[in-house]
Every structure is written in structure tokens, then in C-alpha cells.
Design a protein around this motif. Structure first.
Motif, PDB file in Angstrom:
ATOM      1  N   GLN A 190     -69.319   9.023  12.619  1.00 22.56           N
ATOM      2  CA  GLN A 190     -68.453   9.710  13.374  1.00 22.56           C
ATOM      3  C   GLN A 190     -68.739  10.877  13.873  1.00 22.56           C
ATOM      4  N   ARG A 191     -69.771  11.635  13.189  1.00 18.71           N
ATOM      5  CA  ARG A 191     -70.372  12.799  13.848  1.00 18.71           C
ATOM      6  C   ARG A 191     -70.997  12.574  15.028  1.00 18.71           C
ATOM      7  N   SER A 192     -71.973  11.238  14.893  1.00 25.50           N
ATOM      8  CA  SER A 192     -72.588  10.985  16.017  1.00 25.50           C
ATOM      9  C   SER A 192     -71.844  10.424  17.225  1.00 25.50           C
ATOM     10  N   LEU A 193     -70.703   9.887  16.963  1.00 32.02           N
ATOM     11  CA  LEU A 193     -69.656   9.566  18.004  1.00 32.02           C
ATOM     12  C   LEU A 193     -69.050  10.608  18.798  1.00 32.02           C
ATOM     13  N   LEU A 194     -68.876  11.541  17.851  1.00 28.25           N
ATOM     14  CA  LEU A 194     -68.440  12.998  18.617  1.00 28.25           C
ATOM     15  C   LEU A 194     -69.276  13.775  19.575  1.00 28.25           C
ATOM     16  N   VAL A 195     -70.462  13.629  19.130  1.00 28.58           N
ATOM     17  CA  VAL A 195     -71.739  14.240  19.950  1.00 28.58           C
ATOM     18  C   VAL A 195     -71.822  13.073  21.267  1.00 28.58           C
ATOM     19  N   TRP A 196     -72.007  11.939  21.026  1.00 26.91           N
ATOM     20  CA  TRP A 196     -72.028  11.135  22.363  1.00 26.91           C
ATOM     21  C   TRP A 196     -71.052  11.354  23.429  1.00 26.91           C
ATOM     22  N   ARG A 197     -69.692  11.697  22.694  1.00 31.49           N
ATOM     23  CA  ARG A 197     -68.652  11.876  23.678  1.00 31.49           C
ATOM     24  C   ARG A 197     -68.713  13.090  24.551  1.00 31.49           C
ATOM     25  N   LYS A 198     -69.055  14.237  23.769  1.00 23.64           N
ATOM     26  CA  LYS A 198     -69.384  15.434  24.479  1.00 23.64           C
ATOM     27  C   LYS A 198     -70.389  15.204  25.510  1.00 23.64           C
ATOM     28  N   LEU A 199     -71.424  14.401  25.166  1.00 23.47           N
ATOM     29  CA  LEU A 199     -72.633  14.451  26.140  1.00 23.47           C
ATOM     30  C   LEU A 199     -72.256  13.446  27.294  1.00 23.47           C
ATOM     31  N   LYS A 200     -71.079  12.522  27.099  1.00 29.55           N
ATOM     32  CA  LYS A 200     -70.568  11.411  27.940  1.00 29.55           C
ATOM     33  C   LYS A 200     -71.765  10.563  28.347  1.00 29.55           C
ATOM     34  N   VAL A 201     -72.581   9.944  27.269  1.00 26.79           N
ATOM     35  CA  VAL A 201     -73.522   9.018  27.343  1.00 26.79           C
ATOM     36  C   VAL A 201     -72.670   7.449  26.759  1.00 26.79           C
ATOM     37  N   GLU A 202     -72.600   6.438  27.587  1.00 29.62           N
ATOM     38  CA  GLU A 202     -71.776   5.429  27.284  1.00 29.62           C
ATOM     39  C   GLU A 202     -72.615   4.582  26.435  1.00 29.62           C
ATOM     40  N   GLY A 203     -73.894   4.267  26.632  1.00 31.23           N
ATOM     41  CA  GLY A 203     -74.544   3.225  25.976  1.00 31.23           C
ATOM     42  C   GLY A 203     -74.485   3.559  24.298  1.00 31.23           C
ATOM     43  N   PRO A 204     -75.068   4.579  24.263  1.00 31.22           N
ATOM     44  CA  PRO A 204     -75.079   5.014  22.513  1.00 31.22           C
ATOM     45  C   PRO A 204     -73.735   5.180  22.002  1.00 31.22           C
ATOM     46  N   LEU A 205     -72.532   5.404  22.893  1.00 32.52           N
ATOM     47  CA  LEU A 205     -71.237   5.516  22.549  1.00 32.52           C
ATOM     48  C   LEU A 205     -70.767   4.055  22.028  1.00 32.52           C
ATOM     49  N   ALA A 206     -70.818   2.906  22.866  1.00 34.24           N
ATOM     50  CA  ALA A 206     -70.665   1.710  22.381  1.00 34.24           C
ATOM     51  C   ALA A 206     -71.255   1.473  21.107  1.00 34.24           C
ATOM     52  N   ALA A 207     -72.422   1.789  20.910  1.00 29.56           N
ATOM     53  CA  ALA A 207     -73.248   1.432  19.503  1.00 29.56           C
ATOM     54  C   ALA A 207     -72.397   2.117  18.432  1.00 29.56           C
ATOM     55  N   SER A 208     -72.031   3.252  18.767  1.00 29.28           N
ATOM     56  CA  SER A 208     -71.399   3.983  17.556  1.00 29.28           C
ATOM     57  C   SER A 208     -70.227   3.357  16.986  1.00 29.28           C
ATOM     58  N   TYR A 209     -69.291   3.165  18.262  1.00 29.38           N
ATOM     59  CA  TYR A 209     -68.004   2.352  17.960  1.00 29.38           C
ATOM     60  C   TYR A 209     -68.495   1.011  17.017  1.00 29.38           C
ATOM     61  N   ASN A 210     -69.464   0.362  17.187  1.00 31.20           N
ATOM     62  CA  ASN A 210     -69.695  -0.704  16.634  1.00 31.20           C
ATOM     63  C   ASN A 210     -70.079  -0.486  15.220  1.00 31.20           C
ATOM     64  N   ASN A 211     -71.256   0.588  14.936  1.00 34.00           N
ATOM     65  CA  ASN A 211     -71.121   0.789  13.713  1.00 34.00           C
ATOM     66  C   ASN A 211     -70.110   1.344  12.871  1.00 34.00           C
ATOM     67  N   ILE A 212     -69.387   2.065  13.460  1.00 35.43           N
ATOM     68  CA  ILE A 212     -68.066   2.560  12.603  1.00 35.43           C
ATOM     69  C   ILE A 212     -67.340   1.226  12.358  1.00 35.43           C
ATOM     70  N   GLY A 213     -67.100   0.400  13.272  1.00 36.19           N
ATOM     71  CA  GLY A 213     -66.241  -0.709  13.045  1.00 36.19           C
ATOM     72  C   GLY A 213     -66.926  -1.615  11.857  1.00 36.19           C
ATOM     73  N   ASN A 214     -68.268  -1.753  11.624  1.00 35.74           N
ATOM     74  CA  ASN A 214     -68.779  -2.554  10.743  1.00 35.74           C
ATOM     75  C   ASN A 214     -68.698  -1.933   9.417  1.00 35.74           C
ATOM     76  N   VAL A 215     -68.665  -0.554   9.381  1.00 29.80           N
ATOM     77  CA  VAL A 215     -68.541   0.069   8.197  1.00 29.80           C
ATOM     78  C   VAL A 215     -66.920  -0.080   7.583  1.00 29.80           C
ATOM     79  N   TYR A 216     -66.029  -0.021   8.604  1.00 31.19           N
ATOM     80  CA  TYR A 216     -64.590  -0.216   8.195  1.00 31.19           C
ATOM     81  C   TYR A 216     -64.663  -1.682   7.686  1.00 31.19           C
ATOM     82  N   LEU A 217     -65.246  -2.688   8.153  1.00 23.90           N
ATOM     83  CA  LEU A 217     -65.377  -4.084   7.982  1.00 23.90           C
ATOM     84  C   LEU A 217     -65.862  -4.170   6.517  1.00 23.90           C
ATOM     85  N   LEU A 218     -66.789  -3.552   6.040  1.00 23.46           N
ATOM     86  CA  LEU A 218     -67.285  -3.511   4.668  1.00 23.46           C
ATOM     87  C   LEU A 218     -66.162  -2.843   4.051  1.00 23.46           C
ATOM     88  N   LEU A 219     -65.483  -1.891   4.340  1.00 28.64           N
ATOM     89  CA  LEU A 219     -64.532  -1.214   3.471  1.00 28.64           C
ATOM     90  C   LEU A 219     -63.179  -2.365   3.527  1.00 28.64           C
TER      91      LEU A 219
END
Length: 632
Positions: A190-219
Motif C-alpha cells: 500500500q505504501r508503494s501504491l501511494l508513491v506510484w499514485r503521486k508519481l502518476k506512473v500507471e504501469g507499476p500502479l497496476a502491478a501494485s493493485y495486483n499485489n494488494i489484491g493477491n494479498v487480500y486473496l491470501l487473507l
């Protein structure tokens, strides 16, 4: 259910940049390098060598990249520029990481780290720390990885948000996922996601959402998982339609499957499959078809599930995807049981056993390698600490004679410190070694027990069967397990090394098969000409299974009503680069075309020979002859 994780693929940051030369060809750069080398211009030689190394690394021509980076480092001896030396050391460390030579990568990155510390260059210190964290993560040394990554995060948090900071947070999240700490992993993703949002870089932003989604899936927080994966899908459709979009669709389908929303899961898996077919992603195609088969099986649509498996199984076999092939056979077992076809269920179970054995060998090798790596890493660190202290003593010996008394006292104190450090370090190493030995013994004990249980179960099953083909199939599986058990016993009986005496192993294997098929030394002529050679266990296991299949074929089919059965086995290695094995019987001979048909046993032989990068020739003349060529 196997979860597919999608993470931001971390890249290393090359610390040398040449925008002015971006459009020049490598031919022009090589000519410039030759010119300045002839003139003795070391500064320019470093410049052009580093740039050529960078270009070749981008093209993944790693041998050429290594050549030019070494040139750059050699010219650094003639130029007093510590910053340039540190940059080149980092580039060499990155190169070794890319070519999976992780220890060499650590060596060069640590040398770069030392130079940047002396220069008080905190910006580059943070980058080197990220690089070291990634390498230690790849080695499975997660505690050390976190140490470097958290150090880098502390440095980067003092400045403005950057891509380096977001990448560092993402790496920390990935490490926490590896060690089973999903809550901590979620925080850093989530910290990584906040930084990518501030930088407005979309490619890594999508990867961060994927990572967060997969962690929630584990939980098992499915609503949050769906929400984040949907956001990733929206971005991927915009910037990366194709591979990225298909992965996001597959992940959302997995969430729906976990929630038992089978219709929605089928829709997402079909969309993912359609994209993967369009971009010729064969690995992804196998995964999507397996997922669809699971959905159809849960819906009770047996025919549709079987149709998907008929497409995914040959594709997984042709590519050599063992984990996906394991999924195929697991689904097939459930499918045939549900359909009441227990013969096919048994056949699929046997196929699953073969794949699991291959995966078990891979996992066992990886586990042993990881334990050995940890042990070797501790030893290397102790050696480095000792060398550093010895270097300090040598420096003290060069001090002025006017302070020799103080130097002597200092040397005595340092010697005592070294002695204490060596004592504690040796004690730590000894404890680690004992722990590793206990783990190895436990692993050996469990594998031996499992093999014995499997062999006993198959033996009991064969005694209860009446159908000849079923008995033969079970006996074949039993002989395969005994072939592996024999290697296991030889591997761990004496010194637990990784090599097997192939002459001794083949001799015992053949003697076992002679008696198991009801022959006796007086009734059977056995000619063995086997040269002694030690072979690594990774080659010995598949080779033993191949020999087991081919020799078993001779006992099953060659000697029926034969008055003087004879078997000849010859093994030599004329040039130390290839193992030549000839197996010949004096039976009635076989049809070579029929022999090459893909029966289950020949499927095993074909798969294992492909794994060993070898070849098999079959001849039928006064009996049957198999000729194996296995590269060493």
C-alpha cells in the motif's frame, strides 16, 4: 487451489547513463574505444567500455557485456575517480545478478557499497542496498534481504517520493509475503501504491493493485481482493492490453472461484483464455484451461471439463510445465471418480505420481541447496570478518617505530577481540552445521519412509488384483519406486554427497529386476560391461528410471518360452562428454515402430530423455537393442 501471484518485476538501476550517445551504433562505439585505447586515454576508454557494456546488457548479450565491463574496471586502475569505479562495480554486480551468479553479484555490489559510503553518496547507497536486498531475496536469505531493503527505505524516506522508494516498498512487501507475513506485506504494498499514485506512473500502479489484491486473496478478504484486482484490470486494459490484462482477468476469476461464484469465474477465465490464445501465451493457456476445467467440474459438466483437459494436457507435456501438468492429473482424478470411471482414475493417479516424483526431486534439491547456501553464507561472512581484522593488524605493523609500543598493545587487544569473535563465530557455525545435519537426517528419514510405504501399498494392491494388465501396471510402478529408493539409499548411506556410483547402482538395479521377474542366475545369462563413473543425482534419478523401463520391457516381452535368455548391458564414456549405454536382449525382437508408440512406459522414457537432453535409438536384429546417448 493454486494461487497465481502477480508482482511488480523489480529491475536494477544502472548507474551510468549516456543520453548523448543513445543513437550511436555499437560499431561506432567500438571504433571510438579502439581509437582511445591506442592513444592511451584511460578516461575515454572507461567511458566507451561502460557504454558498450550497458548496450549489450540491454540486448541480453551477457558475455559481451561482461567483457566490456571488465575492460572498464581494468582502466579504473589508471584513473583516480572513486565515483566512476563505484558505478562500474555496481554495473558488474547487476550483470552477475542477471546471469544468476548471485554470489559474484553480491561481491561486486558490496565493493560498490564501500566506495559510496566513503563518498557519503546516500542516493546511490540506497540503490545499492535495494539491489543487495533483491539478490538476498533471490537466494532465500529473507532476513538479510529485509535488512538491506529497510536500510534503503529509511534513506529514501528522508527525501521526496521517487520510483526507487516505490520499488523498495514493493520489494519489502514481496519478502514479507515469502515469509508468511501477509499483514506486513499489505502495509508495504500500500505504501508503494501511494508513491506510484503521486508519481502518476500507471504501469507499476497496476502491478501494485495486483499485489494488494493477491494479498487480500491470501487473507480470504474477497471483496477487497476483487476491488483491487478490478482496478489493476482497468489500467492494464488501457496501457498493456494482452499479457497484463489476461493475468488480471485470471486473478479475478480465481477470486470468483474462491467465492463459489462459478458463472462469474467462468466468464473471467474465458476472457483470459481468449487473450492468451491471441498472443500465443501457451503457459497462460494451460493455466486458464485448467481453471475452466475446475469450474466445469464443480458445475457438474463433466464433458466440458474433460474437453478442456484434453487441450491443456498435451500442451503442458510439450512445454514441460510440471506444476501445471500436476494440476491436470489432479483434476482428471476427481473427474473420473465423479464419473465412476475408476480405471481411468487409477491411470491418472499413476501419471500424477510420476509428475509428483519429478516435482519432489526438484523441491528436495532446492531445499538442500537453500540450506547449503545458508551454511556457506555464514562461513563466507566469518572469513570476510577475519580477513578484515587481519588487514587491520597489517596496517598497524606499518605504523611509525615511535609508537611501536602502543601498536603492540593495540595488536594484543585486537588479537584478543579476534579470538573472541572467532570463538563465537565458530560456535555459531557449528550450531548451524548441526542444525543442517539434523534437517538432512530428518529429510532422509521421511523420504525413505514414504518410498517404503508406497512400495508396500503397491505390493499389497498387486496381490489383490486379478487382471493381468492391472497387475503389470502396479508392478511397473513398484519397480520405478524401488529404482528411486535404491538411488536414495546409495546417496545417503555413506557421506550424503550428491553423486552416485553408476556401476554399482546399475548392477544392483538389474539384479533386483532379474529376481523380481522370477529369474535365477543359473537360468539367466547376464553380461555387464559397465565402467565406473560418479554421476550427479539430478542425472542419476532419471537415468535409473529409464534403465528400469527398458530392462523391464525385456523381461516382460523378450524371453517368453526362451530356453537361454540373455541380457547384455554396456556403459562407457569415451570422451568424458557423453555417456553411451547399450541394452541388448536375445529375444524374439520387436517392431521398432510399435516400440516407439507412446505407451505409458515409453512416455516416461521419452520425457526423461528429453529432460537429460539425450537421445534413444532402437534396433531389432537377433533380439532388441536400445542405445542411449546422454550428455555429461
Amino acid at each position: 487451489m493454486k494461487k497465481r501471484k502477480v508482482g511488480l518485476r523489480l529491475v536494477f538501476f544502472l548507474l551510468i547513463s549516456f543520453p548523448a550517445l543513445a543513437q550511436k551504433s555499437t560499431g561506432v562505439l567500438r571504433a571510438s574505444l579502439v581509437f582511445h585505447e591506442a592513444k592511451g586515454n584511460s578516461d575515454s576508454a572507461i567511458f566507451y567500455s561502460s557504454h558498450l557494456g550497458y548496450f549489450y546488457m540491454q540486448k541480453q548479450s551477457y558475455d559481451s557485456a561482461r567483457l566490456y565491463y571488465r575492460k572498464a574496471l581494468s582502466y579504473n586502475r589508471y584513473v583516480n575517480d572513486q565515483k566512476l569505479l563505484a558505478d562500474n562495480l555496481n554495473n558488474m554486480g547487476v550483470l552477475y545478478y542477471q546471469t544468476d551468479l548471485l554470489d559474484s553479484g553480491i561481491h561486486y555490489l558490496n565493493a560498490a557499497l564501500t566506495n559510496y559510503r566513503q563518498l557519503h553518496d546516500t542516493a546511490h547507497l540506497s540503490i545499492i542496498s535495494i539491489n543487495l536486498g533483491i539478490i538476498y531475496k533471490a537466494k532465500g536469505l529473507y532476513e538479510k534481504s529485509l535488512q538491506y531493503l529497510l536500510d534503503a527505505a529509511r534513506i529514501l524516506e528522508k527525501g521526496e517520493p521517487t520510483e526507487n522508494q516505490a520499488t523498495c516498498y514493493n520489494s519489502i512487501g514481496n519478502v514479507y509475503s515469502k515469509i508468511g507475513e501477509p499483514r506486513a506485506a499489505l502495509e508495504f504494498h500500500q505504501r508503494s501504491l501511494l508513491v506510484w499514485r503521486k508519481l502518476k506512473v500507471e504501469g507499476p500502479l497496476a502491478a501494485s493493485y495486483n499485489n494488494i489484491g493477491n494479498v487480500y486473496l491470501l487473507l480470504k478478504q474477497y471483496d477487497s481482493a476483487f476491488s483491487n484486482l478490478s482496478r489493476a484490470l482497468t489500467i492494464e486494459r488501457k496501457i498493456n492490453p494482452g499479457a497484463g490484462e489476461s493475468v488480471a482477468l485470471n486473478n479475478i476469476g480465481t477470486v470468483m472461484l474462491e467465492m463459489n461464484k462459478l458463472t462469474e469465474a467462468e466468464k473471467f477465465f474465458r476472457q483470459s483464455l481468449e487473450i492468451r490464445l491471441s498472443v500465443n501465451d501457451k503457459t497462460g493457456e494451460v493455466s486458464s484451461r485448467n481453471n475452466l476445467a475446475r469450474v466445469f467440474l464443480l458445475k457438474g459438466n463433466i464433458n466440458a471439463a474433460e474437453s478442456e483437459l484434453k487441450k491443456s494436457e498435451p500442451l503442458a507435456v510439450s512445454i514441460g510445465l510440471l506444476p501445471q501438468l500436476k494440476e491436470v492429473y489432479e483434476i482428471k482424478v476427481d473427474l473420473f471418480k465423479k464419473n465412476g470411471d475408476y480405471n481411468k482414475a487409477l491411470e491418472s493417479s499413476q501419471q500424477l505420481l510420476v509428475v509428483k516424483d519429478s516435482l519432489l526431486n526438484l523441491e528436495k534439491t532446492q531445499s538442500l541447496t537453500e540450506m547449503q547456501t545458508r551454511y556457506e553464507s555464514v562461513k563466507k561472512e566469518d572469513r570476510i570478518a577475519l580477513l578484515e581484522k587481519e588487514g587491520m593488524l597489517q596496517d598497524l605493523e606499518l605504523d611509525s617505530k615511535l609508537i611501536w609500543i602502543r601498536s603492540l598493545i593495540g595488536a594484543i587487544v585486537l588479537t584478543l577481540i579476534i579470538g573472541i569473535l572467532i570463538y563465537y563465530n565458530l560456535r555459531t557455525v557449528r550450531k548451524n552445521k548441526i542444525h543442517i545435519e539434523i534437517l538432512l537426517k530428518e529429510l532422509h528419514h521421511r523420504v525413505k519412509n514414504n518410498l517404503q510405504i508406497l512400495s508396500s501399498l503397491l505390493s499389497l494392491q498387486s496381490q489383490q488384483l486379478t487382471d493381468d494388465s492391472a497387475i503389470k501396471a502396479v508392478k511397473s510402478s513398484e519397480s520405478r519406486i524401488n529404482a528411486m529408493a535404491l538411488i536414495h539409499r546409495k546417496l545417503y548411506t555413506v557421506d550424503q554427497n550428491r553423486t552416485v556410483d553408476i556401476k554399482e547402482y546399475i548392477t544392483e538395479l538389474i539384479q533386483y529386476l532379474v529376481y523380481s521377474y522370477g529369474y535365477h542366475e543359473r537360468q539367466f545369462k547376464l553380461d555387464l560391461e559397465i565402467k565406473q563413473i560418479d554421476i550427479d543425482v539430478d542425472k542419476a534419478i532419471p537415468l535409473g528410471l529409464i534403465l528400469n523401463e527398458l530392462i523391464s520391457n525385456a523381461f516382460k516381452h523378450a524371453y517368453e518360452n526362451h530356453p537361454n535368455p540373455r541380457l547384455m548391458v554396456n556403459l562407457d564414456f569415451p570422451d568424458l562428454h557423453e555417456l553411451n549405454i547399450q541394452i541388448r536382449d536375445n529375444g524374439t525382437g520387436i517392431d521398432v515402430k510399435d516400440a516407439k508408440k507412446k505407451t505409458f512406459g515409453m512416455k516416461i522414457v521419452s520425457t526423461l530423455i528429453k529432460e537429460l537432453k539425450g537421445s534413444l535409438d532402437i534396433k531389432s536384429e537377433n533380439g532388441t537393442t536400445y542405445v542411449l546417448h546422454i550428455p555429461l
